[in-house]
Design a protein around this motif. Structure first.
Motif, mmCIF file in Angstrom:
data_model
loop_
_atom_site.group_PDB
_atom_site.id
_atom_site.type_symbol
_atom_site.label_atom_id
_atom_site.label_comp_id
_atom_site.label_asym_id
_atom_site.label_seq_id
_atom_site.Cartn_x
_atom_site.Cartn_y
_atom_site.Cartn_z
ATOM 1 N N GLY A 1 20.150 58.128 57.186
ATOM 2 C CA GLY A 1 20.741 58.518 58.463
ATOM 3 C C GLY A 1 21.608 59.758 58.356
ATOM 4 O O GLY A 1 22.567 59.919 59.101
ATOM 5 N N LEU A 2 21.281 60.647 57.425
ATOM 6 C CA LEU A 2 22.073 61.860 57.225
ATOM 7 C C LEU A 2 21.584 62.973 58.141
ATOM 8 O O LEU A 2 20.395 63.098 58.417
ATOM 9 N N GLN A 3 22.531 63.770 58.591
ATOM 10 C CA GLN A 3 22.217 64.946 59.396
ATOM 11 C C GLN A 3 23.224 66.030 59.060
ATOM 12 O O GLN A 3 24.138 65.797 58.273
ATOM 13 N N ALA A 4 23.063 67.204 59.623
ATOM 14 C CA ALA A 4 23.985 68.302 59.348
ATOM 15 C C ALA A 4 25.416 67.837 59.583
ATOM 16 O O ALA A 4 25.716 67.215 60.601
ATOM 17 N N SER B 1 26.953 65.549 57.777
ATOM 18 C CA SER B 1 27.190 64.240 57.156
ATOM 19 C C SER B 1 27.887 64.439 55.815
ATOM 20 O O SER B 1 27.640 65.409 55.111
ATOM 21 N N ARG B 2 28.746 63.486 55.487
ATOM 22 C CA ARG B 2 29.443 63.529 54.204
ATOM 23 C C ARG B 2 28.891 62.442 53.303
ATOM 24 O O ARG B 2 28.553 61.361 53.770
ATOM 25 N N VAL B 3 28.795 62.743 52.015
ATOM 26 C CA VAL B 3 28.326 61.767 51.037
ATOM 27 C C VAL B 3 29.310 61.722 49.879
ATOM 28 O O VAL B 3 30.092 62.647 49.673
ATOM 29 N N GLN B 4 29.266 60.630 49.166
ATOM 30 C CA GLN B 4 30.143 60.458 48.009
ATOM 31 C C GLN B 4 29.272 60.151 46.800
ATOM 32 O O GLN B 4 28.289 59.431 46.895
ATOM 33 N N SER C 1 25.723 56.993 41.930
ATOM 34 C CA SER C 1 25.064 56.635 43.184
ATOM 35 C C SER C 1 25.469 57.661 44.220
ATOM 36 O O SER C 1 26.594 58.161 44.226
ATOM 37 N N PHE C 2 24.551 57.966 45.100
ATOM 38 C CA PHE C 2 24.734 58.916 46.191
ATOM 39 C C PHE C 2 24.901 58.064 47.447
ATOM 40 O O PHE C 2 23.964 57.402 47.874
ATOM 41 N N VAL C 3 26.121 58.023 48.006
ATOM 42 C CA VAL C 3 26.433 57.084 49.088
ATOM 43 C C VAL C 3 26.912 57.837 50.325
ATOM 44 O O VAL C 3 27.880 58.602 50.247
ATOM 45 N N PRO C 4 26.260 57.628 51.474
ATOM 46 C CA PRO C 4 26.756 58.253 52.704
ATOM 47 C C PRO C 4 28.125 57.675 53.061
ATOM 48 O O PRO C 4 28.341 56.473 52.930
ATOM 49 N N LEU C 5 29.053 58.521 53.462
ATOM 50 C CA LEU C 5 30.369 58.053 53.891
ATOM 51 C C LEU C 5 30.282 57.639 55.342
ATOM 52 O O LEU C 5 29.697 58.329 56.158
#
Length: 82
Positions: A23-26, A28-31, A41-45
């Motif tokens: 559910g990422l879009q322009a 979006s932040r990830v951790q 791990s690549f985790v959407p915030l």
């Protein structure tokens, strides 16, 4: 397996299938979360709770904290979580 290549500036383009599934879009932040074994791990915030203020509307009478707690407790009993 989905692969991305890092640019000389340290930037990655997240492949479209991964963006869609997460559910990422322009904007979006990830951790990147480091694990004990050295992997990441690549985790959407998700949004902070404070960002939700005003998002939901309640047209009924005001509800007290006690009433909210009772409703939560009842739902927990009904679902078997209590």
């Amino acid at each position: 397996m989905t692969i991305a290549t890092m640019t000389s500036k340290g930037q990655l383009t997240v492949p479209i299938d991964v963006r869609q599934k997460l559910g990422l879009q322009a904007g979006s932040r990830v951790q990147f979360v480091e694990h004990d074994d050295g992997t990441y791990s690549f985790v959407p915030l998700t949004r902070s709770v404070t960002e939700l203020k005003g998002m939901f509307r309640w047209d009924g009478p005001p509800i007290t904290i006690e009433q909210m707690n009772e409703a939560i407790a009842e739902a927990a009993v009904e679902s078997g979580a209590a």
